[in-house]
Design a protein around this motif. Structure first.
Motif, PDB file in Angstrom:
ATOM      1  N   MET A   1     -14.417 -43.000 -19.848  1.00  0.00           N
ATOM      2  CA  MET A   1     -15.666 -44.029 -18.836  1.00  0.00           C
ATOM      3  C   MET A   1     -16.320 -43.238 -18.428  1.00  0.00           C
ATOM      4  O   MET A   1     -15.418 -42.673 -17.637  1.00  0.00           O
ATOM      5  N   ALA A   2     -16.878 -43.495 -17.590  1.00  0.00           N
ATOM      6  CA  ALA A   2     -17.794 -42.907 -16.918  1.00  0.00           C
ATOM      7  C   ALA A   2     -17.606 -43.856 -15.440  1.00  0.00           C
ATOM      8  O   ALA A   2     -17.575 -45.249 -15.892  1.00  0.00           O
TER       9      ALA A   2
ATOM     10  N   PHE B   1     -16.305 -38.788 -15.659  1.00  0.00           N
ATOM     11  CA  PHE B   1     -15.701 -39.100 -16.474  1.00  0.00           C
ATOM     12  C   PHE B   1     -14.286 -39.143 -16.835  1.00  0.00           C
ATOM     13  O   PHE B   1     -13.660 -38.389 -16.277  1.00  0.00           O
ATOM     14  N   ARG B   2     -13.657 -40.582 -16.672  1.00  0.00           N
ATOM     15  CA  ARG B   2     -12.148 -40.319 -16.797  1.00  0.00           C
ATOM     16  C   ARG B   2     -11.675 -41.286 -18.587  1.00  0.00           C
ATOM     17  O   ARG B   2     -12.101 -42.354 -18.272  1.00  0.00           O
TER      18      ARG B   2
ATOM     19  N   GLU C   1      -5.560 -42.589 -17.763  1.00  0.00           N
ATOM     20  CA  GLU C   1      -6.205 -41.986 -16.089  1.00  0.00           C
ATOM     21  C   GLU C   1      -6.512 -43.134 -15.503  1.00  0.00           C
ATOM     22  O   GLU C   1      -5.033 -43.088 -14.214  1.00  0.00           O
ATOM     23  N   LEU C   2      -6.971 -43.643 -15.871  1.00  0.00           N
ATOM     24  CA  LEU C   2      -7.204 -44.791 -14.745  1.00  0.00           C
ATOM     25  C   LEU C   2      -6.625 -46.323 -15.203  1.00  0.00           C
ATOM     26  O   LEU C   2      -5.826 -46.885 -13.984  1.00  0.00           O
TER      27      LEU C   2
ATOM     28  N   GLY D   1     -11.784 -52.060 -15.555  1.00  0.00           N
ATOM     29  CA  GLY D   1     -13.071 -52.758 -14.821  1.00  0.00           C
ATOM     30  C   GLY D   1     -13.910 -52.947 -15.625  1.00  0.00           C
ATOM     31  O   GLY D   1     -13.297 -54.199 -16.664  1.00  0.00           O
ATOM     32  N   ILE D   2     -15.511 -53.695 -15.461  1.00  0.00           N
ATOM     33  CA  ILE D   2     -15.829 -54.130 -15.961  1.00  0.00           C
ATOM     34  C   ILE D   2     -17.403 -53.411 -16.243  1.00  0.00           C
ATOM     35  O   ILE D   2     -17.593 -52.679 -15.602  1.00  0.00           O
ATOM     36  N   TYR D   3     -17.741 -53.397 -17.546  1.00  0.00           N
ATOM     37  CA  TYR D   3     -18.679 -52.239 -17.737  1.00  0.00           C
ATOM     38  C   TYR D   3     -20.255 -53.271 -17.913  1.00  0.00           C
ATOM     39  O   TYR D   3     -20.463 -54.586 -18.605  1.00  0.00           O
TER      40      TYR D   3
END
Length: 149
Positions: free
Chosen positions: A117-118, A123-124, A128-129, A141-143
């Motif tokens: 994901m950016a 990018f992660r 990782e998040l 998160g929200i995209y």
């Protein structure tokens, strides 16, 4: 060459519960050693007895290491907006989404934890998040993508 120790370490880090408990069982049964090559696990699994399978199943159910498999789910909020939620299963993710957004998601799809994901300029992966959270379910998160008129 990768060893059983390396494989176990990766399985613990990635929270692959069934793999952790299979390796743990075969280590305690003397069928594997930490310094064995990782591909020896395939041989041992091919020769697993019903007793081995029951023991691994018991470890999996009892979960003495408290391994908590968390997945990431993408849920559509509206056109072009998606929420990513870390949760144990789709039902937990959906209920969390409803509490946070006060609506049902338009859909719900599980994503791979290693999906990039950016985040800002880099990018992660979701894996990782996920390490940034202590409790689950949680909002990853929200995209928002640009919607063409």
């Amino acid at each position: 060459m990768s060893t059983i120790r390396d494989l176990l370490k990766d399985a613990m880090k990635d929270e692959v519960k069934v793999l952790v408990y299979a390796i743990r069982h075969f280590l305690s049964a003397g069928k594997l050693r930490y310094d064995d090559p990782a591909d020896k696990l395939d041989e041992v699994l091919a020769q697993a007895t019903e007793e081995d399978n029951r023991a691994i199943g018991k470890l999996f159910e009892e979960n003495p290491l408290k391994i908590d498999e968390i997945h990431v789910y993408a849920m559509k909020i509206e056109n072009g907006r998606f929420a990513f939620v870390f949760a144990r299963n789709e039902e937990e993710a959906t209920h969390f989404f409803c509490r946070v957004f006060q609506q049902w998601p338009k859909n719900c799809h599980q994503y791979p934890m290693d999906f990039p994901m950016a985040v800002g300029v880099r990018f992660r992966s979701f894996r990782e998040l996920k390490r940034e959270h202590d409790e689950f379910p949680a909002l990853a998160g929200i995209y928002e993508r640009e919607v063409k008129a």
